[in-house]
Design a protein around this motif. Structure first.
Motif, mmCIF file in Angstrom:
data_model
loop_
_atom_site.group_PDB
_atom_site.id
_atom_site.type_symbol
_atom_site.label_atom_id
_atom_site.label_comp_id
_atom_site.label_asym_id
_atom_site.label_seq_id
_atom_site.Cartn_x
_atom_site.Cartn_y
_atom_site.Cartn_z
ATOM 1 N N GLY A 42 7.338 4.355 6.615
ATOM 2 C CA GLY A 42 5.987 4.854 6.360
ATOM 3 C C GLY A 42 4.956 3.748 6.449
ATOM 4 O O GLY A 42 3.874 3.923 7.039
ATOM 5 N N LEU A 88 12.621 6.897 9.780
ATOM 6 C CA LEU A 88 11.383 7.625 10.065
ATOM 7 C C LEU A 88 11.694 9.107 10.243
ATOM 8 O O LEU A 88 12.535 9.472 11.075
ATOM 9 N N CYS A 117 11.165 12.013 4.455
ATOM 10 C CA CYS A 117 9.762 12.427 4.538
ATOM 11 C C CYS A 117 8.997 12.007 3.278
ATOM 12 O O CYS A 117 7.885 11.480 3.365
ATOM 13 N N ASN A 120 8.637 8.241 3.356
ATOM 14 C CA ASN A 120 7.615 7.875 4.339
ATOM 15 C C ASN A 120 6.211 8.029 3.755
ATOM 16 O O ASN A 120 5.333 7.192 3.975
ATOM 17 N N PHE A 121 6.009 9.118 2.991
ATOM 18 C CA PHE A 121 4.701 9.317 2.364
ATOM 19 C C PHE A 121 4.392 8.197 1.374
ATOM 20 O O PHE A 121 3.280 7.666 1.345
ATOM 21 N N ALA A 124 3.535 5.066 3.470
ATOM 22 C CA ALA A 124 2.259 5.165 4.182
ATOM 23 C C ALA A 124 1.082 5.170 3.213
ATOM 24 O O ALA A 124 0.088 4.457 3.411
ATOM 25 N N ILE A 210 3.408 11.280 9.774
ATOM 26 C CA ILE A 210 3.495 10.074 8.952
ATOM 27 C C ILE A 210 2.234 9.219 9.109
ATOM 28 O O ILE A 210 1.759 8.636 8.124
#
Length: 271
Positions: A42, A88, A117, A120-121, A124, A210
């Motif tokens: 992320g 990813l 997921c 990744n959040f 990021a 992403i």
């Protein structure tokens, strides 16, 4: 068959085997390293998005130059994922190949996708906090911050149908980049494989879930704690309204149009 494609690269049928084997390993990673690698991915994609905004904020460049230039620098994100190693969500949609061949279960696929997921959040959005705190968005007379908000608002205003199909097209190109990178035997090979399709999806304005997890939280930080509060707000509901159809589109583009398509071509058993 390899000879047809040159001695220094894997043939497409060999790529399919490698993608499946890697998919099995990814699906069975222990939870802690899986989450940590997801956080890294992320942040890596966020770094690519950060450079993309820098190019887009330069008003002296023309439309095509900012589109292509922004796509080129955004490629940094997937290069970091592929070369340095990270998990990813969009690339992991290729786990559909190992699933279709019966090598991993539906539960293993869903576990990987959900955990990655979420991680990744975290990566990021965490990078967005660091970038905001660093004052990076004040560069170019504040144009970078303004561009972040402009981009986020445009994403928030997409209809669900537009967001879905832009997500589909995006992840076809992302997963083709991952697929071609698996043909390479060196870092240079992987870079050559990754950059063109990533440049293409960014330049075309397609939606990467992403990257949006970096851009939209950063826009909200700029509006709530920075100098850009007078603009129309980017909201949590607006971000969710973008991410849900984009994630769905990414899933269809990567797992169905690339992963399952190549499974049928190279790995499906006759009969």
């Amino acid at each position: 068959m390899s000879e047809l494609y040159g001695s220094d690269a894997y043939a497409p049928s060999e790529i399919a085997q490698r993608i499946e084997s890697v998919g099995v390993s990814k699906a069975r990673l222990p939870t802690l390293p899986l989450l940590m690698l997801g956080v890294l991915a992320g942040a890596f994609i966020g770094l690519g998005a950060m450079l993309f905004v820098l190019v887009k904020s330069d008003a002296t460049l023309g439309f095509a130059a900012t589109a292509i230039g922004g796509g080129l620098v955004f490629s940094l994100g997937l290069l970091l994922v592929v070369v340095a190693g990270a998990e990813l969500f969009t690339g992991n949609n290729l786990l559909a190949m190992a699933w279709a061949d019966g090598r991993i279960s539906s539960a293993e696929v869903l576990r990987n996708w959900v955990l990655v997921c979420v991680a990744n959040f975290v990566g990021a959005a965490g990078l967005a906090v660091l970038v905001f705190a660093s004052g990076h968005t004040d560069m170019n007379g504040g144009a970078i911050g303004q561009q972040v908000v402009k981009i986020a608002l445009a994403k928030q205003d997409l209809s669900p149908v537009q967001a879905f199909f832009r997500g589909v097209l995006c992840n076809v190109l992302v997963c083709m980049a991952v697929w071609m990178a698996m043909a390479g035997r060196s870092v240079v090979d992987k870079a050559v494989a990754v950059v063109p399709p990533i440049t293409a999806f960014v330049a075309a304005g397609f939606e990467h879930s992403i990257a949006n997890m970096y851009l939209m939280p950063l826009a909200m930080l700029l509006q709530h704690f920075g100098p850009l509060g007078a603009t129309p707000p980017v909201t949590w509901s607006g971000m969710l309204g973008n991410l849900l159809p984009v994630i769905a589109g990414n899933l269809v583009g990567g797992s169905v149009l690339v992963g399952l398509a190549y499974h049928v071509i190279y790995r499906r058993k006759p009969g």
